[in-house]
Structure formats: structure tokens, C-alpha cells
Design an enzyme around this catalytic site. Structure first.
Site: not given
Length: 326
Positions: A220, A258, A260
């Protein structure tokens, strides 16, 4: 010895940096860290981004959140998205400690406003469980209060500090990174907590990490963008999306696991920049994010942590070589 990428001959983009080349080049923005590193199973911490305007006569700042991939626990994001304002400092920590950090930030806020009955603490995270025993949830109220209390306007520490103590990116040890760009109209500053997968690129040239048994958990990235430009929430949303775009310039693979996120805020007391003047702001944001991410890597050191897992620092000679080819 850790070095920022400019010391290695890597100069992303074309715009000039601020004097510190950091988010603290934005007037009235401070950064503090608390680092937990026992040399064995705990490599984690807290990073606080503190806009001074919120401690003055202003209760909120224009802000926006952009989500590249929502596999994360960004406390307070929906209200920022709904109302277009930031009410609190931004705290970053490890995934399973984010809820304790949010409660601690709430304590800090209530102590400053005895009349408050509703507040929106904003706390982001990445997963540092490859190098740290994340299930212990070691972050306490005192760790968060310490990061808020020691926040300064100087050059923030980078690499294996604060919320970046146990994070990894692109196959190497990473952590906290920061950078800034200056335009005729104002400053854009960025701070990142880097913890994502892909193949590192330095000015477009790939730098392969050594073979590893497995990728670090989490994958991340938290990106905080501050500016003194007079931008409204809608415009800051556009800025925040460019911050996530910039992850691709250093090799992010935007993995499905992830989280983000980018949070952008403005400290400007009023006014509005015309949309037609946003192009250099976008450029400043993307250049700053690229450099901050690279700083998060080159300022990190090799760490052996939980269960003997090791993440190596990126060799500086490989970075220099990639820059010459880029």
C-alpha cells in the site's frame, strides 16, 4: 550511509524544490514522528502531519481524498470526501494500529476544544507485518501524542522512521519520504509512507531487487499533499489523483491488494486558483511524489525484523547507474 536521491545524482522533473525539499516547505505545515524499533520483532511507528492553521482560528481546511485502490483503512476519509474539508492533523501508522491511533488523535483534539461533540480524525495506514509483529498492536495513545507534540517545521526524518519504520516498497526497504516544488504562485509539498510492490524505476530505468521468498504483506501507499495555493476541494481532488498517478513513475504495479490513497489539503486562507492554471500544480505534485518515493527508498537502511525476515536497502550504486542511463 543513507542519502537523498539528489545526493545520488537523481533529479526527477524540472521544477525547483523548496529550501528543504520537503512538505514542510509549505508555510505552516509541521511533521513529527514516533519510532518503535526494538531491534527484533517491532519495527513500526507514527507519523503526524500537522497544519498549524487548524490550531489557530480556522477549524477546517479545503481538502480531498483520492482512492487508487481502496484496500485499506483510511479513517475519516468519507467525511473529507463528503464535505471537502480537513478538520484535524493527519496521522499515519500500521494497519492494525490505525484504530488506536484514531482514538488517540481524538483525545488530542478534545483536549483542545472542550465544546466539541463531533470531530473527524483522519488516520491512514500501511501494512508493516513483514518486518513487525503487527498483531501486537503496539501503538499507544502516548506514541501518537508524542508524534503530534514533536512535530516541527524543519526537514522531516526519512526512511526507517515513524510510520515508515517497517515498510517496504518495490522489493527494497522503504519508509517515509518527502519532497516539494516551488512555482511562481506557491508551493506544493508531499510526504509518503511507501509500502507497495512492483519493479523500481529510477528516471525510467528499472532497478531489479534481489530474488526474495515472498513479497512483503500490505503493498500500500499513503500520500499526503499540502499546498499554500488557493485550491478548492474539487481542485484538490484532481491534485490527489495525480499524486496516485505518480506512483507509476517509480514502478508501482498497483496490485489488487494495495491500498493506494492520496490526501490533498490547502492552507490558503481564501481565494481560488483558476482551473486553467492547474497544469503546473499537477506537474509539481507528480514530480514531488516521484522524488518523495525515491527518497523513502534511498534514505532507508537494511532491516531484519519479525521472524527473521529481512528487507535490504536499495544499493546506491544501482541508483546512480540507473540515473546515468535514464
Amino acid at each position: 550511509m543513507q542519502k537523498r536521491v539528489r545526493e545520488l545524482g537523481v533529479v526527477p522533473g524540472h521544477l525547483p524544490t523548496g529550501p528543504l525539499n520537503a512538505i514542510t516547505d509549505v508555510p505552516g505545515v509541521r511533521v513529527g514522528h514516533t519510532t518503535l524499533d526494538d531491534g527484533a520483532d517491532l519495527h513500526t511507528g507514527v507519523t503526524a502531519i500537522v497544519p498549524d492553521a487548524l490550531a489557530g482560528d480556522r477549524s477546517e481546511l479545503p481538502a480531498a481524498v483520492a482512492v487508487g485502490n481502496g484496500y485499506g483503512k483510511l479513517v475519516g476519509s468519507t467525511q473529507v470526501d463528503e464535505l471537502g474539508v480537513l478538520e484535524t492533523p493527519i496521522v499515519l501508522t500500521a494497519t492494525l494500529s490505525v484504530f488506536r491511533a484514531a482514538d488517540a488523535l481524538l483525545t488530542w483534539l478534545l483536549d483542545r476544544d472542550p465544546a466539541a461533540v463531533s470531530l473527524n480524525p483522519v488516520v491512514g495506514e500501511t501494512n508493516d507485518s513483514f518486518l513487525s509483529d503487527i498483531r501486537r498492536r503496539p501503538i499507544t495513545e502516548q506514541h501518537v501524542l508524542a508524534a503530534l507534540g514533536n512535530a516541527t517545521a524543519g526537514l522531516p526524518d526519512e526512511g526507517c522512521v515513524g510510520a515508515g519504520t517497517g515498510t517496504s516498497a518495490l522489493g527494497f526497504k522503504a519508509g517515509i519520504g518527502t519532497s516539494s516544488r516551488v512555482m511562481a504562485t506557491g508551493v506544493v509539498g508531499v510526504l509518503v509512507q511507501a509500502n507497495f510492490s512492483g519493479v523500481l524505476r529510477v528516471l525510467g530505468t528499472p532497478v531489479e531487487a534481489p530474488p526474495s521468498d515472498r513479497e512483503p504483506a500490505g503493498n500500500s501507499c499513503m500520500i499526503v499533499v499540502g499546498t499554500d495555493l488557493p485550491l478548492e476541494s474539487r481542485q484538490l481532488s484532481r491534485v490527489a489523483r495525480r499524486a496516485i498517478f505518480a506512483m507509476g513513475s517509480v514502478g508501482s504495479d498497483y496490485a489488487p491488494g494495495s491500498g493506494d490513497y492520496a490526501i490533498a489539503f490547502s492552507t490558503s486562507p481564501g481565494g481560488r486558483l483558476p482551473d486553467k492554471q492547474l497544469k503546473p500544480v499537477f506537474q509539481a505534485t507528480m514530480e514531488s511524489v516521484e522524488e518523495a518515493l525515491l527518497n523513502s527508498l534511498t534514505m532507508a537502511r537494511t532491516v531484519t525484523g519479525y521472524r527473521g525476515n529481512t528487507r535490504h536497502a536499495v544499493p546506491h550504486d544501482l541508483v546512480r547507474a540507473a540515473a546515468r542511463r535514464g
